[in-house]
Design a protein around this motif. Structure first.
Motif, PDB file in Angstrom:
ATOM      1  N   GLU A   6       0.829  -1.202   0.000  1.00  0.00           N
ATOM      2  CA  GLU A   6       0.000   0.000   0.000  1.00  0.00           C
ATOM      3  C   GLU A   6       0.866   1.256   0.000  1.00  0.00           C
ATOM      4  O   GLU A   6       0.568   2.239  -0.682  1.00  0.00           O
ATOM      5  N   GLN A   7       1.954   1.220   0.749  1.00  0.00           N
ATOM      6  CA  GLN A   7       2.876   2.359   0.772  1.00  0.00           C
ATOM      7  C   GLN A   7       3.489   2.578  -0.602  1.00  0.00           C
ATOM      8  O   GLN A   7       3.596   3.706  -1.086  1.00  0.00           O
ATOM      9  N   VAL A   8       3.893   1.484  -1.230  1.00  0.00           N
ATOM     10  CA  VAL A   8       4.564   1.589  -2.527  1.00  0.00           C
ATOM     11  C   VAL A   8       3.610   2.106  -3.603  1.00  0.00           C
ATOM     12  O   VAL A   8       3.968   2.979  -4.400  1.00  0.00           O
ATOM     13  N   ASP A  19      11.334   7.968 -13.304  1.00  0.00           N
ATOM     14  CA  ASP A  19      12.518   7.187 -13.635  1.00  0.00           C
ATOM     15  C   ASP A  19      12.485   5.839 -12.904  1.00  0.00           C
ATOM     16  O   ASP A  19      12.344   5.793 -11.685  1.00  0.00           O
ATOM     17  N   PHE A  20      12.607   4.742 -13.664  1.00  0.00           N
ATOM     18  CA  PHE A  20      12.504   3.408 -13.085  1.00  0.00           C
ATOM     19  C   PHE A  20      13.572   3.159 -12.027  1.00  0.00           C
ATOM     20  O   PHE A  20      13.304   2.592 -10.970  1.00  0.00           O
ATOM     21  N   SER A  46      11.567   2.026  -3.539  1.00  0.00           N
ATOM     22  CA  SER A  46      10.776   0.841  -3.188  1.00  0.00           C
ATOM     23  C   SER A  46      11.613  -0.180  -2.433  1.00  0.00           C
ATOM     24  O   SER A  46      11.154  -0.788  -1.461  1.00  0.00           O
ATOM     25  N   LEU A  47      12.855  -0.372  -2.871  1.00  0.00           N
ATOM     26  CA  LEU A  47      13.728  -1.326  -2.182  1.00  0.00           C
ATOM     27  C   LEU A  47      14.063  -0.848  -0.776  1.00  0.00           C
ATOM     28  O   LEU A  47      14.164  -1.655   0.158  1.00  0.00           O
ATOM     29  N   LYS A  48      14.222   0.465  -0.614  1.00  0.00           N
ATOM     30  CA  LYS A  48      14.485   0.997   0.724  1.00  0.00           C
ATOM     31  C   LYS A  48      13.312   0.695   1.650  1.00  0.00           C
ATOM     32  O   LYS A  48      13.504   0.306   2.816  1.00  0.00           O
ATOM     33  N   LYS A  49      12.098   0.877   1.155  1.00  0.00           N
ATOM     34  CA  LYS A  49      10.920   0.579   1.965  1.00  0.00           C
ATOM     35  C   LYS A  49      10.888  -0.896   2.351  1.00  0.00           C
ATOM     36  O   LYS A  49      10.516  -1.250   3.467  1.00  0.00           O
ATOM     37  N   ARG A  58      12.765   2.394  -8.246  1.00  0.00           N
ATOM     38  CA  ARG A  58      13.237   1.111  -7.733  1.00  0.00           C
ATOM     39  C   ARG A  58      13.998   1.289  -6.418  1.00  0.00           C
ATOM     40  O   ARG A  58      13.797   0.541  -5.462  1.00  0.00           O
ATOM     41  N   GLY A  59      14.865   2.294  -6.363  1.00  0.00           N
ATOM     42  CA  GLY A  59      15.645   2.526  -5.149  1.00  0.00           C
ATOM     43  C   GLY A  59      14.768   2.849  -3.953  1.00  0.00           C
ATOM     44  O   GLY A  59      15.001   2.339  -2.846  1.00  0.00           O
TER      45      GLY A  59
END
Length: 205
Positions: A78-80, A88-89, A96-99, A93-94
């Motif tokens: 839900e956050q993402v 920019d992908f 989302s991965l941090k989350k 991506r960075g």
């Protein structure tokens, strides 16, 4: 003259509110004491209800563990999907991965995931694939990013995030490495893997 003691006011909740109350209690115990504290009596006490009420809503304490993990996954997704990510992908991506890494380090989710695996309950987490597909569909609908690539990224990302959450701090201390180095190295590995899978632009594009 007899003195009547005031009885505690009983809180009336809908079934959805009761389940949410139980899961919130379980999450507090998980965060403070780890999965070993998620016993039926402990969860019921933390939620302020009887053991039978937990069983009524979930059927077993194992089902509570599974539902809690699924709720954590849903909250992360839900956050993402609701947060505004860069177009920019690579940048998206960075973030989302941090989350993802934050979730497995700060909420005890890594310990719960390991607990579910060791108790042979992880097979019940059918929501993981649905969560990954939702992220791919809602955040990268018009990008040249296949669901297969997103699933591959999430596969290695989750494995690394769980590993860092479980062993990162302990191994850093044992090996005399700086705090957070395991996470940094995991990120570097992910970026290298993702870069190897991204299409190479043709000349003139």
């Amino acid at each position: 003259m007899s003195i009547r003691k005031n009885k505690p006011t009983r809180i009336r909740r809908t079934p959805e509110e009761s389940r949410a109350n139980i899961l919130s209690a379980a999450e507090r115990l998980l965060t403070s004491s780890g999965p070993q504290s998620l016993r039926l009596a402990d969860v019921a006490k933390e939620a302020g209800i009887a053991n039978a009420t937990v069983l009524h809503h979930f059927g077993s304490i194992d089902a509570v563990h599974t539902a809690l993990m699924e709720r954590m996954i849903d909250e992360l997704v839900e956050q993402v999907v609701t947060d505004d990510l860069p177009d920019d992908f690579a940048a998206a991506r960075g973030i989302s991965l941090k989350k993802l890494f934050d979730a497995f380090q700060s909420k005890g989710a890594a310990r719960l995931a390991a607990w579910l695996e060791l108790t042979d309950e992880s097979k019940r987490l059918t929501s993981v694939r649905e969560a990954v597909q939702r992220v791919a569909k809602e955040k990268f609908p018009d990008e040249d990013v296949s669901i297969d690539l997103v699933e591959s990224i999430m596969l290695i990302a989750i494995v690394l995030a769980v590993g860092v959450g479980l062993f990162g701090h302990t191994l850093e201390s044992l090996l005399g490495r700086p705090d957070g180095q395991a996470r940094e190295m995991a990120f570097e590995m992910l970026v290298t893997y993702i870069a190897s899978k991204e299409p190479v632009p043709k000349l003139g594009e």
